[in-house]
Scaffold this active site. Structure first.
Site, PDB file in Angstrom:
ATOM      1  N   PRO A  88     100.552  62.801  42.616  1.00 49.48           N
ATOM      2  CA  PRO A  88     100.158  63.699  43.700  1.00 49.48           C
ATOM      3  C   PRO A  88      99.707  65.066  43.193  1.00 49.48           C
ATOM      4  CG  PRO A  88     102.520  63.230  43.771  1.00 49.48           C
ATOM      5  CD  PRO A  88     101.942  62.357  42.714  1.00 49.48           C
ATOM      6  N   GLU A 115     110.735  60.538  39.708  1.00 48.13           N
ATOM      7  CA  GLU A 115     110.316  61.936  39.836  1.00 48.13           C
ATOM      8  C   GLU A 115     109.028  62.220  39.075  1.00 48.13           C
ATOM      9  OE1 GLU A 115     111.661  64.539  41.804  1.00 48.13           O
ATOM     10  OE2 GLU A 115     112.341  62.630  42.614  1.00 48.13           O
ATOM     11  N   ARG A 153      83.578  48.577  43.756  1.00 46.98           N
ATOM     12  CA  ARG A 153      82.467  48.281  44.676  1.00 46.98           C
ATOM     13  C   ARG A 153      81.200  49.062  44.335  1.00 46.98           C
ATOM     14  NH1 ARG A 153      81.897  51.336  48.813  1.00 46.98           N
ATOM     15  NH2 ARG A 153      81.434  49.804  50.429  1.00 46.98           N
ATOM     16  N   ASP A 168      77.076  53.857  52.382  1.00 43.78           N
ATOM     17  CA  ASP A 168      78.438  54.084  52.858  1.00 43.78           C
ATOM     18  C   ASP A 168      78.663  55.448  53.465  1.00 43.78           C
ATOM     19  OD1 ASP A 168      79.422  51.731  51.968  1.00 43.78           O
ATOM     20  OD2 ASP A 168      80.052  52.520  50.031  1.00 43.78           O
TER      21      ASP A 168
HETATM   22  N1  ADE Z   1     101.888  58.837  43.246  1.00 41.25           N
HETATM   23  C1  ADE Z   1     102.643  59.278  44.264  1.00 41.25           C
HETATM   24  N2  ADE Z   1     101.895  59.848  45.216  1.00 41.25           N
HETATM   25  C2  ADE Z   1     100.597  59.774  44.790  1.00 41.25           C
HETATM   26  C3  ADE Z   1      99.349  60.198  45.325  1.00 41.25           C
HETATM   27  N3  ADE Z   1      99.258  60.826  46.502  1.00 41.25           N
HETATM   28  N4  ADE Z   1      98.242  59.954  44.611  1.00 41.25           N
HETATM   29  C4  ADE Z   1      98.321  59.350  43.408  1.00 41.25           C
HETATM   30  N5  ADE Z   1      99.464  58.927  42.853  1.00 41.25           N
HETATM   31  C5  ADE Z   1     100.594  59.139  43.536  1.00 41.25           C
END
Ligand code: ADE
Length: 227
Positions: A88, A115, A153, A168
């Protein structure tokens, strides 16, 4: 194009990779996805892949040794292709990033869990970090599938329609126009007359207008950014 996916849960990816368009792409040798279980490279008695964080606090951290051994064992030392960590904290995955990644013949995807991974993995092994959105998943596996799917794709020949990916939503910088198929009337709801008219210039104009209107209504940010 070849993907090497490093994960603690390879089985979680299998059903999606073995279905539909991705399966056909693999059968036609346009796409190869290899799954590597990081645990196989854990050498201690208990095959430990995670441990407590230095400094305390909750959660577990993925250990560096099995990850380095797995990635270098498969891809060489140093690895010969980009190594992308799904996290994230990465840069946001967009259609533009998908197109950028589709230009590589080979990519490694590393799925984090718990984590996260020991910081030395990010500093000395990973070459790119990608997030699929501003939310937190339990692991990188779903994110890796999203990346494989969106990139695959774009590989010439993977979609039935050779121009499919160019039309697209997002590829053109706008959302796509609405689509209809038979029957021409369903429960009293009719397909717009223009689409049945056979007048290709009018149809193209209508689609362009619909595309602009949809984008303006649903994603004004895309109009402003001119993406
Ligand atoms: N791992 C946990 N959350 C994630 C996300 N939003 N994007 C990529 N990998 C992740």
């Amino acid at each position: 194009m070849r993907f090497d996916i490093f994960t603690l849960f390879p089985e979680s990816l299998l059903s999606y990779l073995n279905a539909s368009i991705l399966k056909k792409a693999a059968q036609r040798n346009l796409l190869e996805v290899r799954l590597h279980n990081i645990r196989h490279w854990a050498i201690d008695r208990h095959r430990m892949t995670d441990d407590l964080p230095y400094g305390g606090g909750g959660g577990m951290v993925m250990k560096p040794e099995p990850i380095f051994s797995a990635v270098e064992g498969v891809l060489g030392k140093p690895p010969t292709c980009p190594v992308v960590l799904l996290t994230p904290q990465g840069r946001l995955f967009t259609q533009k990033v998908a197109a950028e990644l589709a230009a590589y013949p080979r990519l490694a995807l590393l799925c984090g869990h718990y984590e996260g991974v020991d910081e030395r993995v990010r500093e000395h092994l990973v070459t790119d970090e990608i997030s699929i959105g501003d939310y937190v998943l339990t692991g990188g596996e779903l994110a890796a599938l999203v990346v494989v799917d969106a990139v695959a794709r774009l590989i010439p020949g993977v979609l039935g329609d050779p121009h499919g990916a160019q039309q697209d939503s997002h590829a053109t910088g706008l959302l796509e126009h609405p689509h209809y198929t038979r029957p021409p009337e369903f429960r009293g709801w009719r397909v717009p007359d223009v689409l049945l008219s056979g007048d290709h210039a009018r149809i193209a104009r209508w689609r362009q207008e619909q595309s602009l209107e949809r984008t303006r209504q649903r994603r004004p940010d895309m109009m402003e950014e001119g993406r």
